[in-house]
Design a protein around this motif. Structure first.
Motif, PDB file in Angstrom:
ATOM      1  N   GLY A  21     146.323  30.611  76.230  1.00  0.00           N
ATOM      2  CA  GLY A  21     147.342  30.597  75.199  1.00  0.00           C
ATOM      3  C   GLY A  21     148.516  31.522  75.470  1.00  0.00           C
ATOM      4  N   LYS A  77     149.939  37.470  74.533  1.00  0.00           N
ATOM      5  CA  LYS A  77     150.561  37.555  73.219  1.00  0.00           C
ATOM      6  C   LYS A  77     151.580  38.688  73.239  1.00  0.00           C
ATOM      7  N   ARG A 128     145.078  34.827  78.224  1.00  0.00           N
ATOM      8  CA  ARG A 128     145.831  34.834  76.960  1.00  0.00           C
ATOM      9  C   ARG A 128     146.934  35.880  77.012  1.00  0.00           C
ATOM     10  N   GLU A 164     143.121  39.312  78.915  1.00  0.00           N
ATOM     11  CA  GLU A 164     144.024  39.070  77.796  1.00  0.00           C
ATOM     12  C   GLU A 164     145.005  40.229  77.675  1.00  0.00           C
TER      13      GLU A 164
END
Length: 494
Positions: free
Chosen positions: A124, A93, A91, A57
């Motif tokens: 995501g 972000k 992921r 991530e």
């Protein structure tokens, strides 16, 4: 004295953490909750040098150190992406929305982030750009000229991007697919309605949730969505064309301002319609007669004539009915309210959001309650940002001033279990209404009265009023009165 080589061997022998397999080292780095901190572990030894670049991530951006410039922060995001070594990333972000001075992000930077996501991310993708309070000359040029392309992300399961009005249009890919995508949310950028319908209908075979927020649709193209998998659709966008939705699995839909709409959703459970609803232009052709939740808006205010009251005639019963009300001060506005809101579907929970009020409070509420006498829960919200003044109507001859408007006749609320009033000030009109309502309740059934006051601590005057209401209406019954001294999140139900 021990030779240096021996000391190094002793030190290496005691470094048990570096001897762990990469999988465990990555777990350790994940607990740091910072990509920057993880990257700094490279100075520990050659063993740690590239471990961080295999993190599953990446959470980039965030709040920088006070001495870090916005440009340096953006460069660090780009550097982390370029240095990432693993073939897949679960992921990604990137949040630069809170970085001071970082309100001018060129499209080529965001394009590189999206390109990286399309190639690596298997879970995501979350990108947040700032919402400038005032656009600079450069930003205004970009917001009218610069377009941003979203590439096909075949392995991403969720995409959530907020562009902050920095670019003119988000272009959707003409080819490729979002094979694994289940959730798509876009905010703060214009989109082409035709492209949106095409991508959702033909390139997102597993899409379940589609949320389009704070956007404008380019041109007058109709938006046609046909999906076998879609379960939730939020479409609060101003659109002068037609919204057509054919979705056999759709459970929830939220619509704001569309000129025309055609909805075919046989499993529909929840409808939120905050714009105008006209049976001649808006149609629920295939939909059940019962809903779990229905939210409508009704306003006769001259600057915002909005009514979705006709929508209540489309459904026979509703588990939870939410009505947002704004009534003009003129008699015509109140008379229109009485006529348009004369028939409501049977419901268990009634929620009233009163955001504009120029007439007597009690008659407004009693008119609605007469049509929902079998409810179990009642919740009344005032507008906390612009609270209505609890003053009597001053319009001569207004029907809200008639004595019969403040009575409930022979109506008894046998099923009412919970009453809640948010922004309770203890005014005489509120007190009168609550006493009248409680006098018509079955005190064996009624369990709780929740009152939220506008400031803390709760004043002794309000507590005296509450105790007086309790003493008069239910002196021998154990009805729980809760007085809260601060605003709580507005629930959709208890």
């Amino acid at each position: 004295m021990e030779p240096p080589a021996a000391r190094r061997r002793c030190h290496d022998a005691e470094d048990h953490i570096s001897g762990l397999p990469d999988e465990l080292l990555l777990i350790i780095l994940l607990h740091l909750q910072s990509v920057a901190a993880s990257a700094r572990t490279s100075v520990l030894s050659r063993r740690w040098r590239r471990v961080w670049s295999y993190l599953p991530e990446l959470d980039l951006g965030g709040s920088p150190a006070p001495t870090t410039t916005s440009l340096a922060r953006l460069d660090s995001v780009d550097g982390a992406i370029k240095s990432y070594s693993a073939p897949t990333l679960h992921r990604l972000k990137i949040d630069v929305s809170e970085i001071d001075g970082c309100d001018d992000v060129p499209a080529h930077r965001v394009a590189s982030w999206l390109g990286f996501a399309s190639q690596r991310v298997t879970g995501g993708v979350y990108i947040r750009l700032p919402w400038p309070l005032k656009l600079s000359a450069t930003q205004e040029r970009r917001s009218t000229e610069e377009q941003l392309a979203l590439p096909a992300c075949e392995r991403a399961t969720e995409i959530d991007i907020t562009m902050g009005r920095m670019y003119s249009v988000l272009r959707l890919p003409p080819a490729g697919s979002f094979t694994a995508l289940t959730d798509l949310a876009v905010a703060g950028i214009d989109m082409d309605g035709g492209e949106l319908g095409r991508v959702v209908s033909t390139q997102c075979p597993r899409l379940r949730n589609l949320r389009i927020r704070c956007i404008r649709l380019v041109g007058n193209q109709d938006v046609s969505i046909r999906s076998e998998s879609l379960e939730c659709l939020e479409f609060p966008a101003a659109h002068r064309g037609q919204l057509e939705v054919t979705a056999p699995m759709l459970l929830e839909i939220s619509v704001a301002r569309v000129a025309r709409a055609y909805i075919a959703a046989p499993k529909l459970e929840k409808v939120e319609w905050t714009g105008r609803y006209d049976p001649g232009s808006h149609e629920f052709d295939v939909a059940p007669r019962h809903l779990r939740s229905l939210s409508i808006m009704y306003s006769t205010w001259i600057s915002m004539l909005i009514s979705s009251a006709w929508l209540v005639h489309r459904f026979d019963t509703v588990g939870e009915l939410s009505v947002s009300l704004g009534i003009d001060k003129e008699i015509e506005g109140y008379m229109a309210f009485l006529e348009d809101m004369d028939k409501l579907p049977a419901c268990e929970t009634l929620i009233i959001h009163l955001f504009m009020k120029n007439h007597a409070f009690a008659p407004i509420m009693l008119h609605l309650l007469r049509r929902c006498s079998c409810i179990k829960k009642l919740k009344l919200f005032f507008n906390w940002h612009i609270p209505p003044k609890m003053t009597p109507c001053t319009t001569s001859g207004c029907p809200c001033l008639l004595p019969e408007s403040c009575t409930l006749n022979d109506i008894t609320f046998y099923s009412l279990e919970v009453i809640g009033i948010s922004f309770f000030t203890g005014s005489p009109e509120e007190e009168q209404f609550l006493k009248l309502l409680l006098s018509r309740c079955n005190m064996v059934t009624l369990k709780r009265v929740d009152l939220t006051v506008p400031s803390a601590p709760v004043s002794s005057k309000i507590m005296e009023i509450v105790e007086g209401i309790r003493g008069i209406c239910c002196p021998k019954r154990k009805v729980q009165f809760n007085v809260l001294a601060r605003e709580v999140p507005k629930p959709s139900s208890y």
